[in-house]
Design an enzyme around this catalytic site. Structure first.
Site, PDB file in Angstrom:
ATOM      1  N   HIS A 184     -37.611  24.214  38.554  1.00 24.09           N
ATOM      2  CA  HIS A 184     -38.518  23.805  37.484  1.00 24.09           C
ATOM      3  C   HIS A 184     -38.818  24.969  36.545  1.00 24.09           C
ATOM      4  CE1 HIS A 184     -39.459  19.721  38.487  1.00 24.09           C
ATOM      5  NE2 HIS A 184     -39.940  20.001  39.679  1.00 24.09           N
ATOM      6  N   CYS A 258     -34.712  23.459  32.662  1.00 23.55           N
ATOM      7  CA  CYS A 258     -34.910  22.708  31.422  1.00 23.55           C
ATOM      8  C   CYS A 258     -35.233  23.644  30.259  1.00 23.55           C
ATOM      9  CB  CYS A 258     -36.052  21.705  31.583  1.00 23.55           C
ATOM     10  SG  CYS A 258     -35.728  20.391  32.757  1.00 23.55           S
ATOM     11  N   ARG A 267     -30.579  21.914  28.813  1.00 26.82           N
ATOM     12  CA  ARG A 267     -30.532  22.791  29.978  1.00 26.82           C
ATOM     13  C   ARG A 267     -30.216  24.219  29.542  1.00 26.82           C
ATOM     14  NH1 ARG A 267     -32.658  18.988  31.259  1.00 26.82           N
ATOM     15  NH2 ARG A 267     -32.258  17.531  32.986  1.00 26.82           N
TER      16      ARG A 267
END
Length: 276
Positions: A184, A258, A267
């Site tokens: 994340h 991300c 990405r």
């Protein structure tokens, strides 16, 4: 002109009841707006602050557990093992879409039961770590990052716990091929929030039960499509931006997350090469 005797004169009377009703409606509306605002604020605080605190604490505790176990338990001998598959959805997780379990793996190897290479760091009496089990510790000194690495890229059982996820079908740490990881960038520990600050030559280490492997950052792909599965193949090369990537086999480490921040539109990819 005088009014005639007995003629009625109309009198207008202001209604206090209507005023009170209108004021009460406005007050209720104001209370509702304030309550909704407080609820939204609490949700934002929970998502951006509390999930980070909770995930970071759990991840650091897992690192301590792993390293304590490794310090007192010697590496196990290698043996043929069954393949490991990912679990759950990786949407919005920083993982490359289409690179999880099911069908062909990112490296082009089948993920339907084919035997894989032995796992050098499996625990005594067991095969490869099960999905969601932490099996390595990733360190990036430049970012002050220490985080456990777990099998699979499931949001619920891996990434939302503050861990970094190992793409199923990609190489093991220190092996020839591509050791590909997802994490994340925002919320849930956000381990990869600042990987955009990495530069060529920065050191990344991966510790397992059996050894510590050192990689050096070599290339950075600032932005690509979520379905650019080429970045996690055995010889990584972007299929969206072919000028990024490699042509020859080697021992690679890939970090994906991300970008831009607070969005899952694209990405960000960092590649490193094994140096020891």
């Amino acid at each position: 002109m005088r009014a005639r005797v007995g003629q009625r004169v109309p009198v207008v009377v202001q209604s206090r009841g209507r005023r009170r009703t209108g004021a009460r409606v406005l007050w209720v509306c104001a209370e509702t707006v304030v309550t909704c605002g407080v609820v939204v604020l609490l949700l934002v605080v929970h998502q951006l602050w509390w999930t980070n605190q909770q995930a970071r604490a759990e991840a650091l505790q897992q690192v301590r557990v792993l390293e304590r176990e490794w310090d007192i338990s010697p590496p196990a001998p290698t043996s043929p093992t069954a393949p490991v598959t990912g679990t759950g959805s990786s949407a919005g997780s920083g993982a490359v879409s289409g690179a999880d379990a099911g069908g062909s793996s990112p490296s082009g190897a089948p993920s339907d039961g084919a035997t894989r290479r032995p796992a050098p760091d499996a625990a005594p009496g067991r095969s490869d770590p099960a999905p969601s089990d932490a099996f390595a510790v990733l360190r990036i000194p430049r970012l002050g990052l220490t985080v456990p690495v777990a099998q699979g890229i499931s949001k619920r059982s891996v990434l939302d716990k503050g861990y970094v996820g190992h793409y199923p079908g990609t190489a093991a740490p220190g092996r020839t091929g591509n050791f590909a990881l997802a994490g994340h960038r925002n919320t849930h520990g956000e381990p990869f929030r600042y990987i955009n600050r990495l530069a060529e030559g920065d050191v990344i280490s991966v510790r397992t039960r059996g050894a510590t492997y050192t990689y050096r950052v070599d290339q950075i792909l600032p932005r690509t499509a979520p379905r650019d599965v080429g970045v996690v193949r055995a010889v990584p090369r972007s299929i969206v931006k072919p000028s990024y990537g490699y042509d020859a086999p080697g021992a690679y480490l890939t970090l994906t997350t991300c970008t831009p921040e607070f969005s899952s539109a694209y990405r960000l990819v960092v590649w490193a090469k094994l140096v020891s």
